[in-house]
Design an enzyme around this catalytic site. Structure first.
Site, PDB file in Angstrom:
ATOM      1  CG  HIS A 175      -1.742   1.211   1.370  1.00 44.43           C
ATOM      2  ND1 HIS A 175      -1.819   1.914   2.534  1.00 44.43           N
ATOM      3  CD2 HIS A 175      -2.531   1.849   0.484  1.00 44.43           C
ATOM      4  CE1 HIS A 175      -2.633   2.945   2.370  1.00 44.43           C
ATOM      5  NE2 HIS A 175      -3.071   2.923   1.131  1.00 44.43           N
TER       6      HIS A 175
ATOM      7  CG  ASP B 182       6.500   7.787 -23.570  1.00 43.98           C
ATOM      8  OD1 ASP B 182       7.721   7.642 -23.327  1.00 43.98           O
ATOM      9  OD2 ASP B 182       5.969   8.908 -23.652  1.00 43.98           O
TER      10      ASP B 182
ATOM     11  CG  ASP C 176      -3.507   5.204  -1.367  1.00 47.06           C
ATOM     12  OD1 ASP C 176      -4.525   5.216  -0.645  1.00 47.06           O
ATOM     13  OD2 ASP C 176      -2.364   5.381  -0.921  1.00 47.06           O
TER      14      ASP C 176
ATOM     15  CG  MET D 246       5.982  14.671 -18.182  1.00 49.11           C
ATOM     16  SD  MET D 246       7.229  13.960 -19.313  1.00 49.11           S
ATOM     17  CE  MET D 246       7.900  12.638 -18.317  1.00 49.11           C
TER      18      MET D 246
ATOM     19  CE1 TYR E  67      11.358  11.798 -17.952  1.00 56.64           C
ATOM     20  CE2 TYR E  67      12.880  13.635 -18.016  1.00 56.64           C
ATOM     21  CZ  TYR E  67      12.046  12.754 -18.665  1.00 56.64           C
ATOM     22  OH  TYR E  67      11.901  12.821 -20.018  1.00 56.64           O
TER      23      TYR E  67
ATOM     24  CE1 TYR F 175       5.294  16.039 -22.234  1.00 59.85           C
ATOM     25  CE2 TYR F 175       4.538  16.178 -24.512  1.00 59.85           C
ATOM     26  CZ  TYR F 175       5.349  16.634 -23.481  1.00 59.85           C
ATOM     27  OH  TYR F 175       6.222  17.663 -23.702  1.00 59.85           O
TER      28      TYR F 175
ATOM     29  CG  ASN G 145       5.760   8.904 -19.859  1.00 58.99           C
ATOM     30  OD1 ASN G 145       6.212   7.841 -20.233  1.00 58.99           O
ATOM     31  ND2 ASN G 145       6.060  10.049 -20.440  1.00 58.99           N
TER      32      ASN G 145
END
Length: 143
Positions: free
Chosen positions: A22, A30, A64, A74, A113, A131, A133
């Site tokens: 958890h 990508d 969560d 991003m 990052y 993008y 990600n």
């Protein structure tokens, strides 16, 4: 063979998702993302899109529910308010497939990052859309 497990989830990825606790985070990245140099374990799914992987991961892993923003993308460099088509697709998948749907948050490129460096693992997909990600924070399985 197992039933009801999306076939895109490799044995290594299933083990990783199961081993996460958890609050641990996993990155779906990508093809352009610097996954191997980021630090965490990199699991390659070169033939898969980021959206297909997100759909499959959410089929077996809860987000969560205690975190107001359990999924982050991003920001577009130079245009942080822009919403790329793939990010809109991510939101649609969260709305339809997550057990606790949430509004996506976003991070500036270098902050993304940095956050990825502390993730439990990174899944490098073959996604070519820019993008593509997303960082997911794992929730709990409620009894």
């Amino acid at each position: 063979m197992l039933r009801n497990i999306p076939s895109i989830l490799s044995p290594e990825l299933l083990y990783t998702l199961c081993a996460m606790g958890h609050g641990d985070e996993i990155v779906i990245a990508d093809a352009n993302f610097p996954a191997h140099s980021a630090g965490p374990t990199c699991i390659r799914l070169d033939g898969a899109s980021a959206t297909a992987v997100l759909q499959a991961v959410l089929a077996v892993m809860p987000l969560d529910a205690f975190e107001p923003v359990p999924a982050l993308t991003m920001q577009v460099v130079g245009n942080p308010d822009s919403v790329p088509d793939i990010v809109a697709d991510f939101q649609s998948i969260l709305d339809a497939a997550a057990d606790h749907p949430a509004q996506l948050g976003n991070l500036e490129r270098f902050a993304f990052y940095e956050r990825a460096r502390s993730a439990f693992a990174i899944i490098q997909t073959g996604e070519h859309r820019l993008y593509g990600n997303i960082i997911l924070k794992k929730g709990v399985i409620e009894a």
